[in-house]
Design a protein around this motif. Structure first.
Motif, PDB file in Angstrom:
ATOM      1  N   LYS A  49       0.821  -1.216   0.000  1.00 30.68           N
ATOM      2  CA  LYS A  49       0.000   0.000   0.000  1.00 30.68           C
ATOM      3  C   LYS A  49       0.862   1.277   0.000  1.00 30.68           C
ATOM      4  CE  LYS A  49      -3.926  -2.269   2.263  1.00 30.68           C
ATOM      5  NZ  LYS A  49      -4.180  -2.984   1.032  1.00 30.68           N
ATOM      6  N   THR A  50       1.925   1.220  -0.788  1.00 27.42           N
ATOM      7  CA  THR A  50       2.769   2.399  -0.978  1.00 27.42           C
ATOM      8  C   THR A  50       2.506   2.992  -2.357  1.00 27.42           C
ATOM      9  OG1 THR A  50       4.544   0.841  -1.539  1.00 27.42           O
ATOM     10  CG2 THR A  50       4.603   1.822   0.642  1.00 27.42           C
ATOM     11  N   GLN A  51       2.937   4.235  -2.530  1.00 23.25           N
ATOM     12  CA  GLN A  51       2.539   4.996  -3.717  1.00 23.25           C
ATOM     13  C   GLN A  51       3.530   4.944  -4.881  1.00 23.25           C
ATOM     14  OE1 GLN A  51      -0.577   6.373  -3.610  1.00 23.25           O
ATOM     15  NE2 GLN A  51      -0.593   5.283  -1.653  1.00 23.25           N
ATOM     16  N   GLY A  52       4.743   4.453  -4.618  1.00 24.07           N
ATOM     17  CA  GLY A  52       5.740   4.444  -5.681  1.00 24.07           C
ATOM     18  C   GLY A  52       7.132   4.216  -5.127  1.00 24.07           C
ATOM     19  N   PHE A  53       8.114   4.762  -5.816  1.00 25.40           N
ATOM     20  CA  PHE A  53       9.511   4.478  -5.484  1.00 25.40           C
ATOM     21  C   PHE A  53      10.341   5.754  -5.484  1.00 25.40           C
ATOM     22  CE2 PHE A  53       7.625   1.060  -7.993  1.00 25.40           C
ATOM     23  CZ  PHE A  53       7.734  -0.009  -7.118  1.00 25.40           C
ATOM     24  N   GLY A  56      24.394   8.302 -12.006  1.00 30.94           N
ATOM     25  CA  GLY A  56      25.094   8.360 -13.287  1.00 30.94           C
ATOM     26  C   GLY A  56      25.753   7.045 -13.628  1.00 30.94           C
ATOM     27  N   GLY A  57      25.536   6.029 -12.771  1.00 30.00           N
ATOM     28  CA  GLY A  57      26.084   4.699 -13.009  1.00 30.00           C
ATOM     29  C   GLY A  57      25.054   3.743 -13.579  1.00 30.00           C
ATOM     30  N   ILE A  58      25.517   2.584 -13.985  1.00 31.57           N
ATOM     31  CA  ILE A  58      24.682   1.602 -14.671  1.00 31.57           C
ATOM     32  C   ILE A  58      23.591   1.030 -13.759  1.00 31.57           C
ATOM     33  CG2 ILE A  58      26.177  -0.395 -14.181  1.00 31.57           C
ATOM     34  CD1 ILE A  58      24.630   0.249 -17.612  1.00 31.57           C
ATOM     35  N   ASP A  59      23.918   0.741 -12.506  1.00 30.37           N
ATOM     36  CA  ASP A  59      22.960   0.097 -11.614  1.00 30.37           C
ATOM     37  C   ASP A  59      21.771   1.004 -11.304  1.00 30.37           C
ATOM     38  OD1 ASP A  59      24.454  -2.287 -11.387  1.00 30.37           O
ATOM     39  OD2 ASP A  59      25.724  -1.399  -9.855  1.00 30.37           O
ATOM     40  N   SER A  60      22.040   2.257 -10.983  1.00 26.48           N
ATOM     41  CA  SER A  60      20.934   3.168 -10.682  1.00 26.48           C
ATOM     42  C   SER A  60      20.133   3.513 -11.931  1.00 26.48           C
ATOM     43  CB  SER A  60      21.443   4.442  -9.997  1.00 26.48           C
ATOM     44  OG  SER A  60      22.222   5.232 -10.860  1.00 26.48           O
ATOM     45  N   ALA A  61      20.791   3.529 -13.079  1.00 24.69           N
ATOM     46  CA  ALA A  61      20.078   3.793 -14.330  1.00 24.69           C
ATOM     47  C   ALA A  61      19.093   2.669 -14.637  1.00 24.69           C
ATOM     48  CB  ALA A  61      21.065   3.966 -15.482  1.00 24.69           C
ATOM     49  N   VAL A  62      19.542   1.433 -14.485  1.00 27.56           N
ATOM     50  CA  VAL A  62      18.671   0.280 -14.740  1.00 27.56           C
ATOM     51  C   VAL A  62      17.546   0.227 -13.711  1.00 27.56           C
ATOM     52  CG1 VAL A  62      18.575  -2.250 -14.654  1.00 27.56           C
ATOM     53  CG2 VAL A  62      20.366  -1.110 -15.969  1.00 27.56           C
ATOM     54  N   THR A  63      17.882   0.396 -12.438  1.00 29.05           N
ATOM     55  CA  THR A  63      16.870   0.320 -11.383  1.00 29.05           C
ATOM     56  C   THR A  63      15.798   1.385 -11.561  1.00 29.05           C
ATOM     57  OG1 THR A  63      18.480  -0.574  -9.805  1.00 29.05           O
ATOM     58  CG2 THR A  63      16.484   0.394  -8.893  1.00 29.05           C
ATOM     59  N   SER A  64      16.191   2.612 -11.829  1.00 25.43           N
ATOM     60  CA  SER A  64      15.214   3.688 -11.989  1.00 25.43           C
ATOM     61  C   SER A  64      14.327   3.453 -13.204  1.00 25.43           C
ATOM     62  CB  SER A  64      15.920   5.046 -12.093  1.00 25.43           C
ATOM     63  OG  SER A  64      16.882   5.046 -13.120  1.00 25.43           O
ATOM     64  N   THR A  65      14.888   2.884 -14.263  1.00 27.17           N
ATOM     65  CA  THR A  65      14.088   2.604 -15.457  1.00 27.17           C
ATOM     66  C   THR A  65      13.078   1.492 -15.187  1.00 27.17           C
ATOM     67  OG1 THR A  65      15.962   3.255 -16.862  1.00 27.17           O
ATOM     68  CG2 THR A  65      14.180   2.022 -17.911  1.00 27.17           C
ATOM     69  N   LEU A  66      13.499   0.462 -14.481  1.00 24.30           N
ATOM     70  CA  LEU A  66      12.588  -0.630 -14.130  1.00 24.30           C
ATOM     71  C   LEU A  66      11.450  -0.117 -13.247  1.00 24.30           C
ATOM     72  CD1 LEU A  66      15.215  -3.422 -13.406  1.00 24.30           C
ATOM     73  CD2 LEU A  66      13.641  -3.351 -15.344  1.00 24.30           C
ATOM     74  N   CYS A  67      11.772   0.742 -12.287  1.00 26.93           N
ATOM     75  CA  CYS A  67      10.734   1.334 -11.441  1.00 26.93           C
ATOM     76  C   CYS A  67       9.779   2.179 -12.281  1.00 26.93           C
ATOM     77  CB  CYS A  67      11.369   2.188 -10.343  1.00 26.93           C
ATOM     78  SG  CYS A  67      12.201   1.243  -9.048  1.00 26.93           S
ATOM     79  N   ALA A  68      10.326   2.956 -13.183  1.00 26.43           N
ATOM     80  CA  ALA A  68       9.488   3.806 -14.037  1.00 26.43           C
ATOM     81  C   ALA A  68       8.510   2.977 -14.869  1.00 26.43           C
ATOM     82  CB  ALA A  68      10.373   4.656 -14.945  1.00 26.43           C
ATOM     83  N   ARG A 114       4.446   6.077  -9.370  1.00 22.92           N
ATOM     84  CA  ARG A 114       5.259   7.278  -9.207  1.00 22.92           C
ATOM     85  C   ARG A 114       6.700   6.913  -8.891  1.00 22.92           C
ATOM     86  NH1 ARG A 114       0.918  10.542  -5.403  1.00 22.92           N
ATOM     87  NH2 ARG A 114      -0.670  10.824  -7.036  1.00 22.92           N
ATOM     88  N   THR A 115       7.602   7.534  -9.595  1.00 26.98           N
ATOM     89  CA  THR A 115       9.027   7.226  -9.451  1.00 26.98           C
ATOM     90  C   THR A 115       9.803   8.532  -9.310  1.00 26.98           C
ATOM     91  OG1 THR A 115       8.811   5.202 -10.779  1.00 26.98           O
ATOM     92  CG2 THR A 115      11.025   6.133 -10.533  1.00 26.98           C
ATOM     93  N   LEU A 116      10.363   8.738  -8.119  1.00 25.85           N
ATOM     94  CA  LEU A 116      11.128   9.951  -7.841  1.00 25.85           C
ATOM     95  C   LEU A 116      12.618   9.648  -7.929  1.00 25.85           C
ATOM     96  CD1 LEU A 116      11.461  12.876  -6.854  1.00 25.85           C
ATOM     97  CD2 LEU A 116      11.178  12.028  -4.509  1.00 25.85           C
ATOM     98  N   ASN A 118       5.150   9.309 -15.236  1.00 25.51           N
ATOM     99  CA  ASN A 118       5.137   9.056 -13.790  1.00 25.51           C
ATOM    100  C   ASN A 118       6.469   9.355 -13.106  1.00 25.51           C
ATOM    101  OD1 ASN A 118       5.827   6.690 -15.440  1.00 25.51           O
ATOM    102  ND2 ASN A 118       6.191   5.629 -13.516  1.00 25.51           N
ATOM    103  N   VAL A 119       7.468   9.793 -13.865  1.00 24.02           N
ATOM    104  CA  VAL A 119       8.796  10.067 -13.304  1.00 24.02           C
ATOM    105  C   VAL A 119       8.939  11.553 -12.968  1.00 24.02           C
ATOM    106  CG1 VAL A 119      11.280  10.081 -13.758  1.00 24.02           C
ATOM    107  CG2 VAL A 119       9.889   8.136 -14.488  1.00 24.02           C
ATOM    108  N   SER A 120       9.420  11.814 -11.762  1.00 22.98           N
ATOM    109  CA  SER A 120       9.762  13.171 -11.347  1.00 22.98           C
ATOM    110  C   SER A 120      11.186  13.156 -10.794  1.00 22.98           C
ATOM    111  CB  SER A 120       8.788  13.689 -10.296  1.00 22.98           C
ATOM    112  OG  SER A 120       8.818  12.864  -9.136  1.00 22.98           O
ATOM    113  N   SER A 121      11.735  14.316 -10.551  1.00 25.98           N
ATOM    114  CA  SER A 121      13.119  14.359 -10.059  1.00 25.98           C
ATOM    115  C   SER A 121      13.335  15.569  -9.160  1.00 25.98           C
ATOM    116  CB  SER A 121      14.105  14.406 -11.222  1.00 25.98           C
ATOM    117  OG  SER A 121      13.980  15.624 -11.952  1.00 25.98           O
TER     118      SER A 121
END
Length: 262
Positions: free
Chosen positions: A22-26, A32-44, A49-51, A80-83
């Protein structure tokens, strides 16, 4: 690896977990690295909602540029992506100024590097609590369960880990499938915690490909006639794995015998 199926599986897992909790997003720290780029894209891709948070602390300009470009690409693709950018440099410097003066050393440098990671964890959880989001971890299998290459209660402090069952090479496969920018795919992996140009390989003493091999070899030996470098890498892996068990195991609890409770 059946990359398309793996991507669908992770996205479905993320979406189900968020909805069941029952959470609203991530919220994700984008470095700027590969792991965070992949993770954020998968969440999106969940549609939730993906912040994406930028949290620079004396960050290398190239890392900042890669992170910003990736975030902009995500925002163009996903509504759904914000920053947000939260510059933690001043807070970090204020913290250092408040500490007792001690001689410069590698241990002091490491302690301050871990402090950076913990400031970022606290920032992620601030926004997670504010919006009812989950903090998505960006660690891969080699880092999280092989060599323990993360900061305890720093980047290791997360709510869920979508790519932690993927080897680094598999993360790159998914990055290519997702169309992550070439600049990120080709950048040398670095945690960016020391304010200099050192890479993950510089710190670990071996490449991720070598450590993947060592992890598999250590779990299921398939070759006995190892060459000199393979022996070195295996020893590097085992030393790191042994040294960092305190990160990978549950926190020790002093259990009180029942007889003492009577």
């Amino acid at each position: 690896m059946k990359t398309d199926l793996v991507v669908k599986h992770i996205v479905s897992w993320l979406k189900d977990y968020a909805q069941n909790s029952k959470t609203q997003g991530f919220v994700i720290g984008v470095s700027g690295g590969i792991d965070s780029a992949v993770t954020s894209t998968l969440c999106a891709k969940t549609g939730l909602r993906t912040l994406c948070l930028e949290m620079p602390i004396h960050q290398d300009p190239s890392q900042v540029t890669r992170a910003q470009k990736h975030i902009q690409d995500l925002k163009k693709q996903f509504a759904n992506v914000s920053s947000l950018k939260v510059d933690l440099t001043h807070m970090f410097e204020e913290f250092k100024a408040a500490l007792p003066k001690v001689p410069e050393s590698e241990q002091k440098s490491l302690s301050l590097a871990n402090t950076r990671a913990r400031f970022r964890m606290s920032t992620l959880y601030y926004f997670a609590a504010l919006h009812g989001y989950l903090v998505a971890g960006t660690g891969n299998k080699v880092e999280d369960f092989g060599v323990g290459f993360y900061t305890k209660y720093g980047d290791g402090g997360v709510d869920l880990s979508p790519i932690a069952d993927l080897m680094k090479s598999e993360v790159y496969e998914i990055a290519a499938y997702l169309g992550i920018t070439e600049e990120i795919q080709k950048a040398a992996p670095t945690d960016g915690l020391f304010g200099d140009s050192r890479t993950d390989e510089d710190q670990l003493g071996a490449s991720y490909d070598e450590l993947e091999w060592a992890m598999k070899q250590d779990e299921n030996p398939i070759k006995t006639d190892l060459d000199v470098r393979q022996h070195q890498v295996l020893e590097i892996y085992r030393n790191l794995n042994r040294k960092n068990q305190h990160k990978m195991n549950a926190i020790p609890v002093c259990e009180i015998p029942d007889v003492m409770r009577d």
